[in-house]
Design an enzyme around this catalytic site. Structure first.
Site, PDB file in Angstrom:
ATOM      1  N   GLY A 256      15.342  36.111  29.270  1.00  0.00           N
ATOM      2  CA  GLY A 256      14.036  36.011  29.923  1.00  0.00           C
ATOM      3  C   GLY A 256      12.954  36.658  29.085  1.00  0.00           C
ATOM      4  NE  ARG A 259       6.447  40.683  34.085  1.00  0.00           N
ATOM      5  CZ  ARG A 259       7.188  40.563  35.193  1.00  0.00           C
ATOM      6  NH1 ARG A 259       7.491  41.634  35.910  1.00  0.00           N
ATOM      7  NH2 ARG A 259       7.618  39.378  35.583  1.00  0.00           N
ATOM      8  CB  VAL A 260      12.134  40.694  33.546  1.00  0.00           C
ATOM      9  CG1 VAL A 260      13.401  40.853  34.371  1.00  0.00           C
ATOM     10  CG2 VAL A 260      11.031  40.087  34.405  1.00  0.00           C
ATOM     11  CD  GLU A 278      20.154  36.634  23.064  1.00  0.00           C
ATOM     12  OE1 GLU A 278      19.182  36.194  22.422  1.00  0.00           O
ATOM     13  OE2 GLU A 278      21.157  37.124  22.521  1.00  0.00           O
ATOM     14  CB  CYS A 313      13.290  31.738  23.924  1.00  0.00           C
ATOM     15  SG  CYS A 313      14.959  31.200  23.476  1.00  0.00           S
TER      16      CYS A 313
END
Length: 540
Positions: A256, A259-260, A278, A313
């Site tokens: 993801g 931030r998370v 990742e 990504c």
């Protein structure tokens, strides 16, 4: 039973819904459900028109039991009991689960396509390549190589332990949590799970709620095909993920955003749990004037808009080329876009839509700030959640589009006087997940590999390094930590245990008290490996 209906809400995004369900007797039951959320909440996945007084199409489901901290704690305890029986460690169990995983994908291919179309309008050909073929490829490789992967590796010993032998034993970590993302909801869920199962772990998968059709199908298929005592799926959003992160895991794998990723790393640190993150970043593409322009343009377009419409990504995030070459490159990109998606790309069936309204508005905001820099595209359709392939030239480096990962169909082109100037521009930013260069100059290729820091790198193409299972895939710095794919997945979910074997003979007197000058001389000679000094020490 699930019933869809329309309702009108105001800008506060707070309302009460009537949930219509059929009970077991078949009579209609109406329950009041309160829905409240900030209009810009990142978990908001309602696909709606303008936020203020929008007309929403909501799917209201019969309320399921809440998955809370107690449920998560019991889940982990149950899995630990199963793991401690040793069942998941056996070669037979691992092979059976991988075989069933492969069977699950092959027998439900049509259902997977339908779920991906519901979530992302993903074209079937693209879904086959990126979700089906890559996942089955990972599964087949693990099935083929598992016996070799599990074998202990021989290790060299030293003169200080003679006579002895040593080996490295791969053992499962235990109970692992895989938190996947929405842009490739099957590949990015199943690929790490394949590695975790091959390594002999018990696994909990938390699929992304932003791709609800895919998450629901994964939950259903896991129950039907895999060992439900050791492999679980937990659906849900922030609350469910929070409950899971409060538990002690033996490893957490997250795909993801950064931030998370920081939240997950902080939660893991409380239990000293190792993590694989990742993440992403702004993946640069350097285009040298000394290149095959037509092939370069085609491969850039394929990597940017042909892979989930930029929602990848490792998609090209921005291009750097020279001022003189930029007009030729733009023309070549326009020609390839026309070839790929036709005169009106907004109507193309070969391009995915944006995942939800939040991301649509985020991207249009990035575009509107630098709208005067658009040289190709710029069309948008909020109702269909589509933005046409858009190229922007010489956007300011301090603009928002250059400050965050774009993750969509916008592609800025920055220009420099000399192509080597691009190196400083790239290295002045956070290390990206991938970096690309197109050039026929062999020295420039070597310089790029040596001087550019990135998770992975591809010369004269984009994206394809992801498909090579003999290469590790992962980030560095803010683009992530840890890697997987192929045997790297097996290794990432294994502990490498060093084991030394000795017989009851061969002890050196130098090891034991009482210590004497003679013993010390002999010990130094043994450690130095100088046979002549060893002989001298032994004869005094």
């Amino acid at each position: 039973m699930v019933i869809s209906f329309d309702c009108r809400i105001d800008a506060s995004m707070s309302m009460t819904l009537s949930s219509l369900t059929l009970n077991k007797s078949g009579s209609l039951h109406i329950a009041q459900t309160c829905l409240s959320m900030p209009s810009r909440h990142q978990s908001w996945r309602l696909l709606c028109s303008p936020i203020c007084s929008a007309s929403l199409s909501l799917v209201v489901e019969e309320k399921r039991g809440t998955f809370n901290r107690d449920n998560a704690n019991k889940l982990v305890k149950d899995l630990k009991k199963v793991f401690n029986t040793g069942k998941t460690k056996t070669y037979e169990w691992r092979m059976s689960q991988l075989t069933n995983m492969l069977k699950m994908i092959e027998e439900n291919e049509a259902d997977i396509y339908r779920a991906l179309y519901k979530d992302l309008s993903k074209p079937e050909s693209e879904a086959f390549i990126s979700e089906i073929a890559m996942t089955t490829g990972s599964c087949k490789l693990a099935l083929k190589e598992l016996d070799q992967w599990m074998k202990p590796q021989k290790a060299k010993t030293t003169v200080t332990t003679y006579p002895s032998s040593a080996q490295i034993v791969s053992e499962p970590l235990g109970i692992v949590l895989v938190i996947s993302t929405w842009n490739y909801p099957f590949l990015l869920s199943l690929d790490p799970v394949i590695g975790a199962l091959a390594a002999g772990n018990a696994v909990v998968l938390k699929p992304s709620e932003i791709a609800p059709a895919s998450a629901s199908l994964l939950s259903k298929l896991f129950q039907e095909y895999l060992d439900s005592s050791a492999i679980k799926v937990v659906e849900g959003a922030v609350d469910e993920t929070t409950a899971l992160l409060e538990q002690k895991w033996d490893k957490i794998f997250y795909t993801g955003n950064g931030r998370v990723g920081r939240i997950i790393m902080a939660a893991a640190a409380k239990h000293l749990t190792p993590v694989i993150l990742e993440l992403g970043g702004k993946c640069p593409v350097v285009v040298d004037s000394n290149t095959n322009l037509q092939v370069s343009a085609k491969r850039i377009v394929a990597g940017k808009w042909g892979c989930n419409n930029g929602q990848t990504c490792i998609a090209p995030d921005y291009i750097i080329t020279t001022k003189d070459f930029a007009p030729k490159l733009i023309d070549a990109l326009k020609n390839e876009l026309l070839e790929f998606f036709g005169e009106n790309p907004m109507k193309s069936k070969d391009m995915s839509r944006l995942v939800n309204l939040y991301h649509f508005k985020r991207l249009t905001s990035l575009m509107d700030e630098v709208s005067d820099k658009i040289v190709v595209g710029g069309q948008r359709n909020e109702e269909k959640l589509k933005i046409s392939p858009t190229i922007l030239l010489d956007v300011p480096e301090n603009s928002q589009i250059m400050q965050e990962e774009i993750f969509g169909p916008l592609l800025p082109i920055l220009t420099v006087e000399n192509v080597k100037d691009s190196f400083d521009m790239i290295n002045s930013r956070s290390k990206p997940l991938a970096a690309y260069i197109f050039t026929s100059d062999e020295e420039l290729k070597k310089d790029f590999v040596r001087d550019i820091y990135a998770g992975g790198m591809l010369i004269n193409d984009t994206i394809l390094h992801l498909t090579v299972d003999s290469l590790p895939f992962g980030g560095v710095g803010e683009s992530g930590m840890g890697s997987y794919h192929g045997k790297f997945s097996f290794d990432s979910f294994s502990h490498k245990k060093g084991v030394l074997y000795r017989a009851f003979t061969g002890d050196s007197p130098t090891r034991f008290p009482p210590y004497t000058p003679v013993k010390l001389r002999l010990l130094k000679a043994l450690i130095s490996g100088d046979i002549f000094q060893v002989l001298l020490s032994m004869i005094g």
